[in-house]
Scaffold this active site. Sequence first.
Site, PDB file in Angstrom:
ATOM      1  N   GLU A   2      39.193  44.180  38.499  1.00  0.00           N
ATOM      2  CA  GLU A   2      38.742  43.138  37.570  1.00  0.00           C
ATOM      3  C   GLU A   2      39.993  42.584  36.931  1.00  0.00           C
ATOM      4  O   GLU A   2      40.651  43.279  36.146  1.00  0.00           O
ATOM      5  CB  GLU A   2      37.763  43.741  36.557  1.00  0.00           C
ATOM      6  CG  GLU A   2      36.790  42.711  36.034  1.00  0.00           C
ATOM      7  CD  GLU A   2      36.957  42.438  34.578  1.00  0.00           C
ATOM      8  OE1 GLU A   2      37.901  41.694  34.223  1.00  0.00           O
ATOM      9  OE2 GLU A   2      36.159  42.975  33.796  1.00  0.00           O
TER      10      GLU A   2
ATOM     11  N   CYS B 166      39.072  38.950  28.813  1.00  0.00           N
ATOM     12  CA  CYS B 166      39.214  38.144  30.035  1.00  0.00           C
ATOM     13  C   CYS B 166      38.024  37.215  30.234  1.00  0.00           C
ATOM     14  O   CYS B 166      38.045  36.379  31.124  1.00  0.00           O
ATOM     15  CB  CYS B 166      39.435  39.048  31.242  1.00  0.00           C
ATOM     16  SG  CYS B 166      38.374  40.469  31.220  1.00  0.00           S
TER      17      CYS B 166
ATOM     18  N   TRP C 106      44.009  47.660  27.486  1.00  0.00           N
ATOM     19  CA  TRP C 106      43.879  47.980  26.061  1.00  0.00           C
ATOM     20  C   TRP C 106      42.814  47.148  25.359  1.00  0.00           C
ATOM     21  O   TRP C 106      42.453  47.445  24.227  1.00  0.00           O
ATOM     22  CB  TRP C 106      45.226  47.789  25.337  1.00  0.00           C
ATOM     23  CG  TRP C 106      45.876  46.465  25.647  1.00  0.00           C
ATOM     24  CD1 TRP C 106      46.856  46.237  26.571  1.00  0.00           C
ATOM     25  CD2 TRP C 106      45.574  45.188  25.065  1.00  0.00           C
ATOM     26  NE1 TRP C 106      47.181  44.896  26.603  1.00  0.00           N
ATOM     27  CE2 TRP C 106      46.410  44.229  25.678  1.00  0.00           C
ATOM     28  CE3 TRP C 106      44.677  44.756  24.078  1.00  0.00           C
ATOM     29  CZ2 TRP C 106      46.373  42.879  25.344  1.00  0.00           C
ATOM     30  CZ3 TRP C 106      44.646  43.410  23.751  1.00  0.00           C
ATOM     31  CH2 TRP C 106      45.489  42.481  24.380  1.00  0.00           C
TER      32      TRP C 106
HETATM   33  P1  ADP Z   1      47.611  43.930  30.275  1.00  0.00           P
HETATM   34  O1  ADP Z   1      48.233  42.590  30.382  1.00  0.00           O
HETATM   35  O2  ADP Z   1      46.180  43.957  29.856  1.00  0.00           O
HETATM   36  O3  ADP Z   1      48.464  44.957  29.570  1.00  0.00           O
HETATM   37  P2  ADP Z   1      48.318  45.224  32.753  1.00  0.00           P
HETATM   38  O4  ADP Z   1      47.870  44.811  34.105  1.00  0.00           O
HETATM   39  O5  ADP Z   1      49.769  45.133  32.458  1.00  0.00           O
HETATM   40  O6  ADP Z   1      47.448  44.339  31.785  1.00  0.00           O
HETATM   41  O7  ADP Z   1      47.840  46.697  32.428  1.00  0.00           O
HETATM   42  C1  ADP Z   1      46.535  47.168  32.637  1.00  0.00           C
HETATM   43  C2  ADP Z   1      46.606  48.654  32.920  1.00  0.00           C
HETATM   44  O8  ADP Z   1      47.317  48.845  34.131  1.00  0.00           O
HETATM   45  C3  ADP Z   1      47.356  49.470  31.872  1.00  0.00           C
HETATM   46  O9  ADP Z   1      46.761  50.760  31.788  1.00  0.00           O
HETATM   47  C4  ADP Z   1      48.725  49.535  32.447  1.00  0.00           C
HETATM   48  O10 ADP Z   1      49.469  50.621  31.939  1.00  0.00           O
HETATM   49  C5  ADP Z   1      48.416  49.726  33.923  1.00  0.00           C
HETATM   50  N1  ADP Z   1      49.486  49.357  34.847  1.00  0.00           N
HETATM   51  C6  ADP Z   1      50.481  48.468  34.673  1.00  0.00           C
HETATM   52  N2  ADP Z   1      51.294  48.443  35.757  1.00  0.00           N
HETATM   53  C7  ADP Z   1      50.795  49.346  36.648  1.00  0.00           C
HETATM   54  C8  ADP Z   1      51.164  49.794  37.956  1.00  0.00           C
HETATM   55  N3  ADP Z   1      52.218  49.309  38.578  1.00  0.00           N
HETATM   56  N4  ADP Z   1      50.392  50.725  38.547  1.00  0.00           N
HETATM   57  C9  ADP Z   1      49.307  51.223  37.932  1.00  0.00           C
HETATM   58  N5  ADP Z   1      48.916  50.859  36.715  1.00  0.00           N
HETATM   59  C10 ADP Z   1      49.628  49.923  36.073  1.00  0.00           C
END
Ligand code: ADP
Length: 483
Positions: A255, A289, A155
């Site tokens: 990343e 980041c 986001w």
């Molecule tokens: P942040 O801390 O920036 O929210 P995340 O790693 O939680 O970082 O999320 C980054 C992206 O990865 C978002 O689009 C989130 O919905 C997606 N995401 C989170 N968990 C998973 C998963 N298990 N598989 C695929 N995508 C995921």
Amino acid sequence: MIESPLLEKLTGYIGGRWTDNAHGNTFDVYNPATGKVIAQAASMTEDEVKAAVAAGKSALRLTTPYSIETRRKWLEDIRDALKANKEEVGRILCMEHGKPLQEAQGEVDYAAGFFDYCSKHIQALDAHTIPEKPKDCTWTVHYRPIGVAGLITPWNFPIGMIAKKLSAALAAGCPSVIKPASETPLTMIALFSLMDKHTDMPDGMVNLVMGKASVIGKVLCESPDVPMLSFTGSTEVGRKLILDTAEQVKKLALELGGNAPFIVFDDADLDAAADNLIANKFRGGGQTCVCANRIFVHEKVADVFGQKLAERVNRMTVGDGINGDVDLGPLINQAGFDKVKRHLEDALEKGAGLVAGKKPEDLGDNLFFPPTVITDVDRDMCCYREETFGPLVPMALFRTEEEVIDAGNDTEFGLASYVFTGDAARAQRVAAGLRFGHCGWNTGTGPTPEAPFGGMKASGIGREGGLEGLFEFVEAQTVPRGF
Ligand code: ADP
């Protein structure tokens, strides 16, 4: 609720059509500045994600590939549509993310830059014949599209992050299934509206799926028709994707998190260092980041540098970015706010001093966190070890070059780093010693479309931007011709 000509549909986009959830399921999208729901977007089921993968597969052309000219035109059309709609896309971005309007609109330009760069350098993906004739053969190297790519974005840069991935995927001729973060799906929908109206890509070339990460992630990891995932987000989720794709040995471009050191030597131009730190640290409310997470200041200049930071920070305005001239918007959500507060509390309890900002007990009960500077930070504090992702500037003191290189590397992460010094030889030594994919010397600037960017160590695999990024979605295939 948000109204926009670019948000006529709030659904996924599969095989060239706007596609709702079959059961009508939606999720809420908030404006973090007001706490209000501004939209309800469709949440895709597993079957819909599978349909998106199938649509991607049908758009993949291997034996009769899309020509370089065709792919260049797609990239140019997206670039032009983004530029022409910069104000509106930026407004949508500002409302769902919270970053100041001008900054949000600047991000749209930044995104357009990736499509522009790929369009100008796409020729590098053309096949070439190598000059030597090993084994009595003429060797041609082809760059084949790897196949349908899953693109998963966070986001914090709702248009920037997808631009990095999608520009390279389209340049390679790869169809994609795209999943935005659930906090910021509207900017992605706006991009799809623009692609729908202003490009003539074949159906299935770009597909949008939104909703539960677990559902979408599972399909993308398990489907043999998705040979590559490009993901930007947390190291925790990155590790999960590595494990979940190991069976099929998928290609991953990751990343992940950062913990950027920002090093200020006693021979640095301190005003320039302070200005650059402010620009670097407070972009996106400190939720990037690449933003400085540990500020190492030589002990001889720590007091004066702290004062320079305090002067600048005390002039900053915090508020709803849509209203015009604010420097800092709200944090993305309560969890993000609570993390920054916890880091501040923890540091003060363990002996850090507050140089600018508010004490934790004086913080309000909204998502606006004031810019804050603390000093005498050490490695036992959470703000030193974890990525704070907020407007907290923690200063730690150092004495020698060797000591500060070790301290900078004292993290599992290796994304961005910065060094401020007037001594060119020292800058070269420090940059070489820091295990980070990016090391700014007398600049706090982050990535740009023209240069490769990515992490060492637990900050990721692969590069985005530059020629290295352009090659991420292709597989080199050699065709030696015997006679
Ligand atoms: P942040 O801390 O920036 O929210 P995340 O790693 O939680 O970082 O999320 C980054 C992206 O990865 C978002 O689009 C989130 O919905 C997606 N995401 C989170 N968990 C998973 C998963 N298990 N598989 C695929 N995508 C995921």
